[in-house]
Design an enzyme around this catalytic site. Sequence first.
Site, short mmCIF file in Angstrom:
data_model
loop_
_atom_site.label_atom_id
_atom_site.label_comp_id
_atom_site.label_asym_id
_atom_site.label_seq_id
_atom_site.Cartn_x
_atom_site.Cartn_y
_atom_site.Cartn_z
N GLU A 84 -13.61 42.82 -24.20
CA GLU A 84 -13.95 41.52 -23.65
C GLU A 84 -13.11 41.20 -22.41
OE1 GLU A 84 -15.31 42.05 -27.63
OE2 GLU A 84 -13.27 42.20 -26.81
N SER A 142 -4.01 40.40 -25.49
CA SER A 142 -4.77 40.54 -24.25
C SER A 142 -4.25 39.60 -23.16
CB SER A 142 -6.25 40.26 -24.52
OG SER A 142 -6.79 41.25 -25.38
N ALA A 199 6.91 48.03 -24.41
CA ALA A 199 6.92 46.84 -25.27
C ALA A 199 6.41 45.62 -24.53
CB ALA A 199 8.33 46.60 -25.79
N GLY A 219 1.65 36.77 -30.73
CA GLY A 219 0.84 35.72 -30.14
C GLY A 219 0.41 35.98 -28.71
N GLY A 243 -24.18 63.15 -41.82
CA GLY A 243 -24.36 62.64 -43.17
C GLY A 243 -23.04 62.51 -43.92
N TRP A 248 2.89 46.05 -32.32
CA TRP A 248 1.94 47.09 -31.92
C TRP A 248 2.47 47.85 -30.71
CZ3 TRP A 248 -0.30 41.93 -31.97
CH2 TRP A 248 -0.71 41.55 -33.23
N GLU A 292 2.78 41.06 -28.21
CA GLU A 292 3.50 40.24 -29.18
C GLU A 292 2.51 39.69 -30.20
OE1 GLU A 292 6.71 38.63 -25.83
OE2 GLU A 292 5.56 37.20 -27.03
N GLU A 309 -4.55 48.09 -24.34
CA GLU A 309 -4.52 48.09 -22.88
C GLU A 309 -5.68 47.29 -22.28
OE1 GLU A 309 -3.40 51.70 -20.86
OE2 GLU A 309 -2.63 52.56 -22.73
#
Length: 422
Positions: free
Chosen positions: A358, A124, A116, A121, A330, A149, A119, A354
């Site tokens: 970027e 990354s 965990a 906010g 296809g 997440w 969050e 993880e």
Amino acid sequence: MPAFSLDTEQTTWCAELRTLAAEHLKPLAERGEPGRVNRPLVAALGDLGLLSRLFEAGALDLCLLRESLARVCTEAETALALQGLGTHPVAAFGTPAQRARWLPGATAGRAVAAFALSEPGAGSDAAALALDAVPDGHGGWRLHGEKRWISNAPEADFATVFARTTPGAGSRGVTAFLVPADRPGLGGEPLDMLAPHALGTLTFDGVPVGPDDLLGAPDQGFRVAMHTLNLFRPSVGAFAVGMAQAALDAALAHTADRPAFGGVLADLQAVSHRIAEMATRTEAARLLVHAAASAYDRGDPDVPRRSAMAKLLATETAQYVVDSAVQLHGAAALQRGHLLEHLYREVRAPRIYEGATEVQRTIIARDLYARHREERHREERHREERDREERLREERLREERLREERLREDQGHPVDRKEPAP
């Protein structure tokens, strides 16, 4: 970078893993509910010894394990990876009591783990996390806030939770806690994601934690997180390589047999050249992943940069290869239940979790510029040292000349005291 190739024992083990995945794990995965913890699958990973191998293995073995499973059954690979991500901090930083309580169940697949960190906010930018650990006045803390997440949430039996114990201190104010699922005030709900991974939220309404729940020292939790991510980051690349190889295998078989324009698709240069490009990129990504993992196992100092390069190239390559395989198949590849439809949904997430693409580029660039500055400073120091030695040499020559002149004067010989040319 040294040349790299797997030995016979490693290639044999990878083949055995693919067989195990096809015969034992894939049927369990197919019976699981998408987006929820598949406990029979996790238990099977334990019964087959793969979870215990996960915690005993180095980074390279972890990569071989994840690539081999991903090539056959992405659900089994993800279940193994999420279990490892949540349990590794306990194995690496837990107290003897914590390890004795949780590791046997985790390695057997009976206790499900969560990691965990993210969050709403702080994704990354993990150092910006805001889950509050408020002192309770009795040597412990109360956790307040939300994680999102999160692997295996909210169904995990225990979670490695990262919380802020020192406000305003950035990464230096984060502490890692081991939080059992039965703590009062802990809640959460599953999330419906693009890929069928078991991810969800964890909510903390005054969840009590104490000194016995610490993983590592207070305010040193960011070290716990980075130690875990540096180990697992190359293996995210291995997961991606496994998916790329599965897509390449499917595209190669399809284009070799699919009738088109009086022949088969493989007869068309545009198709065969695309297959060649897919294969080349996949092999390049695999080699970079293996090199990064081997660097980790050797304890090389440049592991963060190598790991970032491996994850970056492998996840971007997998996206390209899966998309190309869909294009070559296809409309059939767009049907629900098709292997490539499944891989198309699976392959997107590793470019984000993880450390997004970027972020990996930022890690690489920072390391390169830091190395460049160090090299430039080293050259400057070398030049200054060389200049200093040259000045000392000239000074010694002058002193030697003066001694010779004095000796000649003492012996009554004329002395020409012309200054040497500058």
